[in-house]
Structure formats: C-alpha cells, structure tokens
Design an enzyme around this catalytic site. Structure first.
Site, PDB file in Angstrom:
ATOM      1  N   GLU A  45     -31.221  21.808 -39.151  1.00  0.00           N
ATOM      2  CA  GLU A  45     -30.866  22.286 -38.231  1.00  0.00           C
ATOM      3  C   GLU A  45     -30.223  20.954 -37.104  1.00  0.00           C
ATOM      4  O   GLU A  45     -31.086  19.972 -37.181  1.00  0.00           O
ATOM      5  CB  GLU A  45     -31.625  23.102 -37.164  1.00  0.00           C
ATOM      6  N   ARG A 271     -45.594  22.861 -46.011  1.00  0.00           N
ATOM      7  CA  ARG A 271     -44.369  21.752 -45.082  1.00  0.00           C
ATOM      8  C   ARG A 271     -45.618  20.502 -45.404  1.00  0.00           C
ATOM      9  O   ARG A 271     -47.172  20.062 -45.520  1.00  0.00           O
ATOM     10  CB  ARG A 271     -44.760  21.900 -43.602  1.00  0.00           C
ATOM     11  N   LYS A 281     -39.931  18.434 -34.330  1.00  0.00           N
ATOM     12  CA  LYS A 281     -38.893  17.777 -33.893  1.00  0.00           C
ATOM     13  C   LYS A 281     -39.083  17.811 -32.886  1.00  0.00           C
ATOM     14  O   LYS A 281     -38.345  17.411 -31.892  1.00  0.00           O
ATOM     15  CB  LYS A 281     -37.521  18.491 -34.771  1.00  0.00           C
TER      16      LYS A 281
END
Ligand code: ATP
Ligand code: MG
Length: 578
Positions: A45, A271, A281
């Site tokens: 994104e 992850r 982020k």
C-alpha cells in the site's frame, strides 16, 4: 565503487534454500496446476516507505518468480486515498529496483480495477449476496458481536436486489455523506470468524485519489479488492503474512461467488520482526512525522532507503532474507544477523582506509618539520587488484583519543607514556611526554619514531599494539555519524503494550544515543573523493559509507560518513566496555 549487485542470477549456481512455499509450488508444478505457470505479486500500500520486512516479501515473491521462470507483478494496493501519496509510490519503485528485482510490465494499481471491482459488486448484489447498509459505525460495531458472542443481522440485510442496486448507484453518484451508507457482503453474522460477519465491501470517501482523481467517491475495501485484483492478474500463489490467515475464508468466499478469470491460492508466512527496531509503517511514519528521526531515509531506520543510506548493499539484504528463511512461525530475528550479512559483504568489497574519528595531536620530534615521506598501503589486504593508496608521513599526525591512556589498565596494547606502538602501515613510535591544557586534559603527545621499523620489526623488542593515524596536514576533515540501536529495548512494541493502550508509548523506548556525530574527524587523502554511497573499511573502526549530505565537489569538501556497522558485533563490544 558501489556494491550494488543487481541480479540473483549471478548466484545461479547456489541452490535456493527450500521452504514450505517452495514445496507447495513444486507440488503444483508436478500436477501441472496453473499450466505449470507461476505468477506472484508484491502488493504494497503506498502509505509509507518500504522496510526490511517488505524486503523479505519482495525477495520471496520476486525470487520465486526468477527461480520458476514465472513473473512477479508490482501492484500498488491503493484503496485508501487519504493515506496514500505519489512520493510513496516512487520510493517503493526505487526500493524494489535497488533490491535488484524487476516487475513484469508496468506497475499495476488496484485502482486500475475500480471499474471491474464495481462490476463484480453489482454482480454480488444481483446474486443477493451484498446489500447496502445504513447502520452508523457505532451501531455496526454493536451488531457485529464479539469473539464470544454472535452478531445480529442488520435491519437492511433483507432489502430487495432492486433496492440495493438503487442505493449502491446513489452511493456512487455521491448522494450520501461519508459513513452514511456502506455496501456489505451477506455472509453469516453468526460465523465464529468475525471477518465473515457481513464485512464491508465499499465505503464512501469524498476525497481525491492519486490515480483516479475525482472519478470515484466510493472505494472498495482491502479484503474484497485484494482477492479480485489477484484473480484479474492471474496470480497463482498469493503470498501474505500470517495475520491474513483468518481472512483467507473471505478471500475464497468472494472468488467463489464471482466469475473471475482465476482463483489464486492464498498462502501465509510469518512476518519478519527484527529486535531493537520496529517494522510497522504506521509507527515508522510517526517517527518521521514527529521528527524523532531525520526523514524516511534516516540511517537509523530499518527502511530500505535508510539501510541503503547507512551503507547496506542490496546483496547483503537479499542474503539476509535468504538466511532467515520462510516459515509459518512468528519470531524475532536478531539484528546481529543483518549486521553479519553486511560485514561479510563489505569485508570482500570495501577498500581499506584510515580515518581518525576523535583526533589527538601527536608531534613526532624525530621527524623534521618540513619532511613529507610518501608511504603506501594496499587498498585491500587480500585483493591486490584493488591497488594501493598513498599515505603521507609527517612530523605532526593525529591518532584517536581512545588509543592513548595516561594511566593504562593492565595489558594495555595501545599508546601510553614510555611505551611503543606501531602506526599502521608506518613506523613504530614511542611516547615521551604529553602536553596538557589548563583543565589537565591531554591535548598533544610528544613522540619519537624508530626510523628502522618501516615494513620490518624493531630490533630486539616486541611491539604488540597497532594503531591507525593520519598526517595532520595531509588529511581531510570529515564528519562521522555513529549509529546505535534505534530503541533501547528488544521489542519496543511489546514493552509499550505493558504500559497502556496508548499507541505512541513505543516512543518511550527510543535510544537517546542512537546517533553520535563526530565533527572533528580526519580522513586520509584517499577518502577525499569518496562519492555518496561508496563504502570503506576504516581500519580498526568498522565499515563506513559516504553519506548523501557529503559535498566532495565543493572547495570546502564537506565529507560525511555513516558508520554502517562495526568490525565485530557492536553489542558484544559495548557490554565488554561497561
Ligand atoms: P505495515 O504493517 O508495516 O504497515 P503492511 O502489511 O500493512 O505493513 P503493505 O504495504 O500492505 O504493508 O505490505 C506489502 C506486502 O509486504 C504485504 O504482502 C505484506 O504482507 C508484506 N509485509 C509487510 N510487512 C512485512 C514483514 N514485517 N515481514 C514480511 N512481509 C511483510
Ligand atoms: Mg497491508
């Protein structure tokens, strides 16, 4: 002199490390599933810069495509216009390229599919599988139920197809305000999986989109957009992180209802979490926005651009991603693993040089004032092809303050009054006396040299210590930025949780000493033309990279170096010091 290897095919003789996703693909290939094709995608994104966790996903997705002669798409998952920005799109493209990968065709955008997504939504409504709901967000929360309690059906759930088509059209025409209506999938309000309790498919956002401008005021939600975009692109294996495991039934539900060109397989992997830093982020953005660091490419950040500026090579990051592997178990990777990878890379590629970070003046009284002796040293001890560099020996030199002790501890091997030490690539010197300032601090050493020790051992005695130095006159001023862990605890997010619900508590654990700027350093002449991104090993100090703040072309020649990593595990060194 950059160490930017760009293709993993250079290492094609090295067999890739196998893992469960490869096993799945191997099996699919054997059965000729997807006609033996592999298509993956990396779907960021564009709401921030990429970090080391994304590198893991990039190396996995693009790496698999390379190894199986497949393709990998770069697709921007751009369904939240208020958080997204062109700057992020550009930085993401740069970072993926810099890591050494190329995407298939042009970058893709989920927003390219807005018209198709809209069409599929109409399809769902016509099938009676989606409805327009006008519960307020508070009501919707209440209707949703909880982990232990089933949800309740919305009063709008049983509207007719015609009513829903009409309402959805009016949503699209901008007739309603933000939050007044949503389009929801009609699945099961009693499902134990909350993701299946009539999730939202479309919401109203009256905001300009960086790709589609003001064409739309309704935007599709992530879960709906993602699976449909994957299907449109013919993705075969849609790899995502473990938190999406509970979303997989929804991923499959949408594709089961719709006549999409394909039905990709979602596979989840763990992850990457790195200790002493954060890979979120949103939190990285907070550090940048609140100026706790100097921008997204601050060398202390685990962003790709930060690591790059710090002096990490793309090869070292790819090597790191290989080493940590791909599993289904969430864990924490030690920062020293990343540091190991860059050290190993730079050990072979970085030219050696001397830089005195915290200078102490040394006058060698046995050398004449106007004497300038040319010396030379190899740029690399094991790689003659890198050539030699010239050094100038003069009466006045500087050494590092930490290499002299007036009252040395036992077994001290560096310089002290009355003792000898070898100047690296030069002579043995002996300290005879010191000069102090009014505060009693040593500001200068008075030494003599043994002229018969250039390239050979002194007669009749052993000199164990070797220290680095530069000529005071024949050296250039430099600023050296020393970096330490960004956080002072291993897991700042976990530590913050213990405190309170407040999301920004992780800031309490920022390491106040994460940056030390040394402004008086002196670097040997061979460093004077260092270009931004060039890496060196400063002998005895570590690996350093010329920072982009450097201006080697100007007359003042302001040189700035970032310490990429120390020569050994810096953590172990600090523990010893204390
Ligand atoms: P963040 O939590 O940092 O905002 P994200 O998952 O929201 O990350 P995206 O831009 O959606 O960020 O991520 C793009 C891809 O990178 C996704 O497929 C995501 O699963 C993957 N990814 C993100 N963070 C990590 C990580 N720490 N380790 C491995 N893969 C990751
Ligand atoms: Mg995401």
């Amino acid at each position: 002199m950059s160490n930017n290897k760009t293709s993993s095919s250079e290492n094609s003789d090295i067999k890739p490390v196998s893992h469960f996703i490869r096993h799945i693909i191997d099996n699919d290939m054997k059965q000729n599933k997807n006609n033996g094709k592999l298509v993956t995608r990396f779907p960021p994104e564009p709401n921030g810069y990429l970090h080391i966790g994304h590198a893991k996903s990039i190396c996995l997705n693009f790496g698999l495509a390379l190894d199986y002669q497949g393709i990998c798409n770069l697709r921007f998952d751009d369904t939240n216009p208020e958080k997204e920005d062109k700057e992020y799109i550009d930085s993401i493209k740069d970072d993926v390229k810099w890591l050494g990968f190329s995407w298939s065709e042009e970058p893709k955008y989920a927003s390219d599919y807005f018209a198709q997504l809209y069409g599929y939504a109409i399809e769902l409504i016509k099938q009676g599988k989606a409805y327009v709901c006008s519960l307020t967000p508070e009501q919707a929360r209440e209707y949703r139920g909880s982990l232990t309690q089933a949800g309740k059906n919305s009063p709008h759930r049983d509207q007719t197809v015609e009513q829903n088509l009409d309402l959805f059209e009016r949503m699209k025409q901008g007739e309603f305000g933000e939050g007044e209506r949503v389009l929801r999938a009609k699945i099961d309000m009693a499902s134990p999986n909350i993701n299946l309790r009539d999730p939202i498919i479309y919401r109203i956002r009256k905001i300009e989109h960086h790709q589609t401008g003001n064409e739309w005021c309704i935007y599709p939600m992530y879960d709906y957009t993602h699976c449909v975009s994957d299907a449109i692109e013919g993705i075969t294996h849609s790899l995502c992180t473990l938190e999406f495991e509970d979303h997989r039934p929804l991923y499959d539900w949408f594709l089961d209802q719709l006549q999409t060109p394909s039905h990709p397989q979602q596979i989840e992997f763990a992850r990457l979490n790195l200790n002493y830093t954060i890979t979120s982020k949103r939190k990285l953005k907070q550090l940048v926005d609140d100026k706790h660091v100097n921008g997204w490419d601050d060398p202390r950040l685990p962003t790709i651009s930060g690591l790059r500026r710090r002096g990490y090579t793309s090869a070292s990051i790819r090597e790191f991603c290989d080493r940590i592997g791909v599993t289904k178990v969430d864990g924490m990777v030690d920062m020293s693993t990343l540091e190991f990878c860059i050290r190993e890379d730079l050990e072979h590629t970085a030219p050696r040089a001397m830089c005195v970070i915290n200078p102490l003046r040394v006058v060698i009284e046995s050398i004449a004032e106007d004497l300038v002796e040319d010396l030379s040293a190899p740029r690399h001890p094991k790689d003659e092809s890198m050539g030699r560099r010239s050094l100038k020996m003069t009466r006045v030199i500087v050494i590092d303050q930490s290499d002299f002790e007036e009252a040395p501890p036992p077994k001290y091997r560096r310089l002290t009054i009355g003792s000898e030490v070898r100047l690296r690539n030069s002579y043995v010197i002996k300290c005879e006396s010191v000069v102090k300032n009014e505060q009693g601090e040593v500001i200068e050493l008075r030494c003599i040299h043994d002229a018969d020790t250039l390239g050979k051992k002194p007669e009749g005695r052993k000199v164990k210590g070797v220290i680095h130095w530069v000529s005071e006159q024949y050296s250039v001023p430099a600023e050296v930025r020393l970096y330490d862990r960004l956080f002072s605890v291993e897991n700042p997010e976990e530590a913050a949780k213990k405190h309170e619900e407040d999301e920004s508590h992780f800031l309490d654990f920022l390491n106040p000493d994460s940056l030390t700027t040394m402004v008086n350093a002196r670097a040997e002449m061979s460093l004077a033309d260092g270009q931004s991104g060039d890496s060196f090993q400063f002998e005895r100090e570590g690996y350093f990279t010329v920072d982009s703040d450097s201006d080697s072309d100007s007359d003042s020649g302001h040189l700035v170096f970032n310490r990429t990593v120390g020569l050994r595990d810096s953590w172990a060194k600090i523990e010893k010091k204390n």
